[in-house]
Design a protein around this motif. Structure first.
Motif, PDB file in Angstrom:
ATOM      1  N   VAL A  37      15.066 -47.552 -18.300  1.00  0.00           N
ATOM      2  CA  VAL A  37      13.777 -47.761 -17.785  1.00  0.00           C
ATOM      3  C   VAL A  37      13.347 -46.714 -16.824  1.00  0.00           C
ATOM      4  CG1 VAL A  37      12.185 -49.405 -16.695  1.00  0.00           C
ATOM      5  CG2 VAL A  37      14.026 -50.328 -18.108  1.00  0.00           C
ATOM      6  N   LEU A  38      12.535 -45.853 -17.117  1.00  0.00           N
ATOM      7  CA  LEU A  38      11.801 -44.643 -16.283  1.00  0.00           C
ATOM      8  C   LEU A  38      10.424 -45.261 -15.709  1.00  0.00           C
ATOM      9  CD1 LEU A  38      11.995 -41.736 -19.067  1.00  0.00           C
ATOM     10  CD2 LEU A  38      13.878 -42.319 -17.120  1.00  0.00           C
ATOM     11  N   GLN A  39      10.602 -45.394 -14.313  1.00  0.00           N
ATOM     12  CA  GLN A  39       9.558 -45.764 -13.586  1.00  0.00           C
ATOM     13  C   GLN A  39       9.126 -44.620 -12.584  1.00  0.00           C
ATOM     14  OE1 GLN A  39      10.631 -49.058 -10.759  1.00  0.00           O
ATOM     15  NE2 GLN A  39       8.509 -49.319 -10.027  1.00  0.00           N
ATOM     16  N   PRO A  40       7.830 -44.233 -13.028  1.00  0.00           N
ATOM     17  CA  PRO A  40       7.434 -43.133 -12.023  1.00  0.00           C
ATOM     18  C   PRO A  40       6.640 -43.331 -10.876  1.00  0.00           C
ATOM     19  CG  PRO A  40       6.574 -43.044 -14.592  1.00  0.00           C
ATOM     20  CD  PRO A  40       7.261 -44.144 -14.494  1.00  0.00           C
ATOM     21  N   SER A  41       6.392 -44.314 -10.794  1.00  0.00           N
ATOM     22  CA  SER A  41       5.665 -45.004  -9.444  1.00  0.00           C
ATOM     23  C   SER A  41       6.055 -46.202  -9.057  1.00  0.00           C
ATOM     24  CB  SER A  41       4.117 -44.747  -9.578  1.00  0.00           C
ATOM     25  OG  SER A  41       3.251 -45.332  -8.515  1.00  0.00           O
ATOM     26  N   GLN A  42       6.133 -46.536  -7.654  1.00  0.00           N
ATOM     27  CA  GLN A  42       6.546 -47.783  -7.181  1.00  0.00           C
ATOM     28  C   GLN A  42       5.235 -48.831  -7.322  1.00  0.00           C
ATOM     29  OE1 GLN A  42       9.402 -48.766  -5.943  1.00  0.00           O
ATOM     30  NE2 GLN A  42      10.097 -46.651  -6.681  1.00  0.00           N
ATOM     31  N   SER A  43       4.245 -48.088  -7.781  1.00  0.00           N
ATOM     32  CA  SER A  43       2.993 -49.305  -8.031  1.00  0.00           C
ATOM     33  C   SER A  43       3.048 -49.566  -9.380  1.00  0.00           C
ATOM     34  CB  SER A  43       1.490 -48.228  -7.697  1.00  0.00           C
ATOM     35  OG  SER A  43       1.531 -47.411  -8.604  1.00  0.00           O
ATOM     36  N   ASP A  44       3.888 -49.448 -10.135  1.00  0.00           N
ATOM     37  CA  ASP A  44       3.704 -49.933 -11.322  1.00  0.00           C
ATOM     38  C   ASP A  44       5.360 -50.424 -11.929  1.00  0.00           C
ATOM     39  OD1 ASP A  44       3.036 -51.029 -14.057  1.00  0.00           O
ATOM     40  OD2 ASP A  44       3.122 -49.007 -14.934  1.00  0.00           O
ATOM     41  N   PRO A  45       5.508 -51.496 -11.386  1.00  0.00           N
ATOM     42  CA  PRO A  45       7.065 -51.848 -11.739  1.00  0.00           C
ATOM     43  C   PRO A  45       7.138 -52.611 -13.022  1.00  0.00           C
ATOM     44  CG  PRO A  45       6.060 -53.499 -10.188  1.00  0.00           C
ATOM     45  CD  PRO A  45       4.993 -52.445 -10.446  1.00  0.00           C
ATOM     46  N   CYS A  63       9.245 -46.289 -20.669  1.00  0.00           N
ATOM     47  CA  CYS A  63       8.614 -45.642 -19.673  1.00  0.00           C
ATOM     48  C   CYS A  63       7.322 -46.264 -19.086  1.00  0.00           C
ATOM     49  CB  CYS A  63       8.397 -43.965 -20.236  1.00  0.00           C
ATOM     50  SG  CYS A  63       7.745 -42.803 -19.033  1.00  0.00           S
ATOM     51  N   LEU A  64       7.217 -46.365 -17.856  1.00  0.00           N
ATOM     52  CA  LEU A  64       6.382 -46.943 -17.381  1.00  0.00           C
ATOM     53  C   LEU A  64       4.925 -46.087 -16.753  1.00  0.00           C
ATOM     54  CD1 LEU A  64       8.209 -49.584 -15.005  1.00  0.00           C
ATOM     55  CD2 LEU A  64       6.906 -50.117 -17.007  1.00  0.00           C
ATOM     56  N   GLY A  65       4.010 -46.622 -16.159  1.00  0.00           N
ATOM     57  CA  GLY A  65       2.701 -45.931 -15.750  1.00  0.00           C
ATOM     58  C   GLY A  65       2.852 -45.435 -14.196  1.00  0.00           C
ATOM     59  N   GLY A  66       1.858 -44.847 -13.925  1.00  0.00           N
ATOM     60  CA  GLY A  66       1.819 -44.223 -12.313  1.00  0.00           C
ATOM     61  C   GLY A  66       0.430 -43.456 -12.415  1.00  0.00           C
ATOM     62  N   GLU A  67       0.208 -43.168 -11.143  1.00  0.00           N
ATOM     63  CA  GLU A  67      -1.200 -42.676 -10.704  1.00  0.00           C
ATOM     64  C   GLU A  67      -1.210 -41.210 -11.145  1.00  0.00           C
ATOM     65  OE1 GLU A  67       1.586 -42.647  -7.244  1.00  0.00           O
ATOM     66  OE2 GLU A  67       0.880 -44.110  -8.741  1.00  0.00           O
ATOM     67  N   MET A  68      -0.010 -40.464 -11.296  1.00  0.00           N
ATOM     68  CA  MET A  68      -0.160 -39.032 -11.615  1.00  0.00           C
ATOM     69  C   MET A  68      -0.162 -38.815 -13.118  1.00  0.00           C
ATOM     70  SD  MET A  68       2.825 -40.673 -11.490  1.00  0.00           S
ATOM     71  CE  MET A  68       3.353 -40.337  -9.800  1.00  0.00           C
ATOM     72  N   GLY A  69      -0.761 -37.504 -13.342  1.00  0.00           N
ATOM     73  CA  GLY A  69      -1.089 -36.724 -14.732  1.00  0.00           C
ATOM     74  C   GLY A  69       0.285 -36.533 -15.452  1.00  0.00           C
ATOM     75  N   HIS A 121      -1.931 -51.724 -20.052  1.00  0.00           N
ATOM     76  CA  HIS A 121      -0.821 -52.372 -19.674  1.00  0.00           C
ATOM     77  C   HIS A 121      -0.637 -53.727 -20.293  1.00  0.00           C
ATOM     78  CE1 HIS A 121      -0.375 -49.307 -16.393  1.00  0.00           C
ATOM     79  NE2 HIS A 121      -1.789 -49.210 -16.419  1.00  0.00           N
ATOM     80  N   ILE A 122       0.632 -54.207 -20.242  1.00  0.00           N
ATOM     81  CA  ILE A 122       0.859 -55.364 -20.572  1.00  0.00           C
ATOM     82  C   ILE A 122       1.921 -56.000 -19.642  1.00  0.00           C
ATOM     83  CG2 ILE A 122       0.540 -54.974 -22.997  1.00  0.00           C
ATOM     84  CD1 ILE A 122       3.723 -54.773 -23.427  1.00  0.00           C
ATOM     85  N   GLU A 123       2.450 -55.289 -18.870  1.00  0.00           N
ATOM     86  CA  GLU A 123       3.332 -55.532 -17.704  1.00  0.00           C
ATOM     87  C   GLU A 123       3.002 -56.157 -16.305  1.00  0.00           C
ATOM     88  OE1 GLU A 123       2.362 -51.754 -16.471  1.00  0.00           O
ATOM     89  OE2 GLU A 123       2.205 -52.646 -18.187  1.00  0.00           O
ATOM     90  N   THR A 124       1.551 -56.264 -16.067  1.00  0.00           N
ATOM     91  CA  THR A 124       1.216 -56.585 -14.935  1.00  0.00           C
ATOM     92  C   THR A 124       1.314 -57.988 -14.472  1.00  0.00           C
ATOM     93  OG1 THR A 124      -1.098 -56.625 -15.615  1.00  0.00           O
ATOM     94  CG2 THR A 124      -0.190 -54.444 -14.867  1.00  0.00           C
ATOM     95  N   THR A 125       1.130 -58.151 -13.252  1.00  0.00           N
ATOM     96  CA  THR A 125       0.695 -59.379 -12.594  1.00  0.00           C
ATOM     97  C   THR A 125      -0.680 -59.151 -11.650  1.00  0.00           C
ATOM     98  OG1 THR A 125       1.699 -58.874 -10.488  1.00  0.00           O
ATOM     99  CG2 THR A 125       3.166 -59.895 -12.375  1.00  0.00           C
ATOM    100  N   PRO A 126      -1.318 -60.322 -11.460  1.00  0.00           N
ATOM    101  CA  PRO A 126      -2.596 -60.190 -10.737  1.00  0.00           C
ATOM    102  C   PRO A 126      -2.391 -59.280  -9.388  1.00  0.00           C
ATOM    103  CG  PRO A 126      -2.195 -62.390 -11.712  1.00  0.00           C
ATOM    104  CD  PRO A 126      -1.138 -61.758 -11.818  1.00  0.00           C
ATOM    105  N   GLU A 127      -1.315 -59.643  -8.696  1.00  0.00           N
ATOM    106  CA  GLU A 127      -1.071 -58.721  -7.566  1.00  0.00           C
ATOM    107  C   GLU A 127      -0.915 -57.356  -7.617  1.00  0.00           C
ATOM    108  OE1 GLU A 127      -0.273 -62.756  -7.104  1.00  0.00           O
ATOM    109  OE2 GLU A 127       0.596 -61.363  -8.485  1.00  0.00           O
ATOM    110  N   ILE A 128      -0.190 -57.043  -8.872  1.00  0.00           N
ATOM    111  CA  ILE A 128      -0.286 -55.554  -9.084  1.00  0.00           C
ATOM    112  C   ILE A 128      -1.620 -54.906  -9.372  1.00  0.00           C
ATOM    113  CG2 ILE A 128       0.555 -53.733 -10.812  1.00  0.00           C
ATOM    114  CD1 ILE A 128       3.063 -55.572 -11.124  1.00  0.00           C
ATOM    115  N   VAL A 129      -2.281 -55.573 -10.154  1.00  0.00           N
ATOM    116  CA  VAL A 129      -3.688 -55.185 -10.293  1.00  0.00           C
ATOM    117  C   VAL A 129      -4.622 -54.862  -9.121  1.00  0.00           C
ATOM    118  CG1 VAL A 129      -5.753 -55.457 -11.956  1.00  0.00           C
ATOM    119  CG2 VAL A 129      -3.674 -55.966 -12.774  1.00  0.00           C
ATOM    120  N   LEU A 130      -4.676 -55.959  -8.376  1.00  0.00           N
ATOM    121  CA  LEU A 130      -5.164 -56.018  -7.236  1.00  0.00           C
ATOM    122  C   LEU A 130      -4.853 -54.856  -6.112  1.00  0.00           C
ATOM    123  CD1 LEU A 130      -5.490 -59.880  -6.407  1.00  0.00           C
ATOM    124  CD2 LEU A 130      -7.545 -58.286  -7.251  1.00  0.00           C
ATOM    125  N   ASN A 131      -3.708 -54.592  -6.269  1.00  0.00           N
ATOM    126  CA  ASN A 131      -3.240 -53.374  -5.381  1.00  0.00           C
ATOM    127  C   ASN A 131      -3.765 -52.120  -5.955  1.00  0.00           C
ATOM    128  OD1 ASN A 131      -1.376 -52.055  -3.542  1.00  0.00           O
ATOM    129  ND2 ASN A 131      -0.221 -51.647  -5.334  1.00  0.00           N
TER     130      ASN A 131
END
Length: 251
Positions: free
Chosen positions: A8-16, A53-59, A180-190
């Protein structure tokens, strides 16, 4: 019997991994999480049965600020070459596209944000993961870049009115999901709190806690079975898609 192992490649802590991790572990999949910002990516995919491979705010090509993006693209390209089941989400989908000959750019119509629908393409009817999805499944969108051109030979699986390349498959079993299919409400609000400019492109109620809670229940009904099918592919219990490209008649 040893459990199948996913990198599991995680580019950003904001998208676990969030719900995706819960669903995969329920399917008996072992997850090896690599936070790309904090630790080196593996040199090879030896010992892995698939890749996330997950998401992140970078390009996808922001290598100057995030040099490890090149490692992510290398591993995704290797996964396609080795025919390892791969699921790449949002930035991950953009990295998969670039790694295999596609193009990514800033979305000319602005951010696509909120709980929205995508529509399956006709080709999805023959895809082992997409065939059983509803024709217009709910997804969670939060992106500004788009996959402008799909990789050569990629199968186009889902579209939206704003950005057509919402889901695609490269080779027999590497999937890119722009949404996205992996999120929770808290992640989206963040995300909304960190990027209010993009969040302002969604309908206001899309960041209401109750709305998001109900929306995520609906998302789980559709996407947990999808992830279960992906897990079956990782375990070797579901055959990948056939060869891509034009099918010439046999003579």
């Amino acid at each position: 019997m040893t459990a199948p192992r996913l990198l599991v490649l995680q580019p950003s802590q904001s998208d676990p991994l969030a719900e995706l991790g819960t669903w995969l572990e329920a399917e008996g999949i072992e997850l090896h999480l690599v936070s790309l910002k904090d630790e080196p990516a593996p040199e090879s995919l030896d010992g892995y049965d698939g890749v996330i491979c997950l998401g992140g705010e970078m390009g996808a090509l922001d290598d100057a600020e995030h040099p490890w993006l090149a490692d992510a693209r290398r591993l995704l390209s290797n996964a396609v070459a080795r025919k390892l089941p791969t699921l790449a989400i949002c930035l991950g989908a953009q990295l998969l596209a670039v790694a295999t000959g596609g193009q990514v750019r800033k979305g000319p119509q602005g951010p696509e944000v909120g709980v929205l629908l995508v529509a399956k393409r006709d080709s999805s009817a023959n895809d082992p993961l997409f065939a059983d999805l509803p024709f217009t499944p709910d997804v969670l969108q939060f992106h500004s870049d788009e996959v402008h051109l799909l990789p050569p030979g990629a199968e186009h699986l889902a579209a939206s009115p704003k950005y057509p390349n919402q889901a695609f498959r490269v080779g027999s079993c590497a999937y890119g999901l722009q949404f996205h299919i992996e999120t929770t409400p808290e992640i989206v609000l963040n995300w909304a709190a960190k990027d209010p400019v993009s969040a302002a492109c969604a309908r206001p109620q899309h960041f209401d806690q109750d709305f998001l809670a109900e929306a995520h229940r609906d998302l789980a009904e559709v996407w947990q079975p999808f992830v279960a099918r992906f897990a079956k592919m990782v375990r070797g219990e579901l055959s990948p898609a056939g060869c891509l490209g034009t099918q010439l008649p046999l003579v």
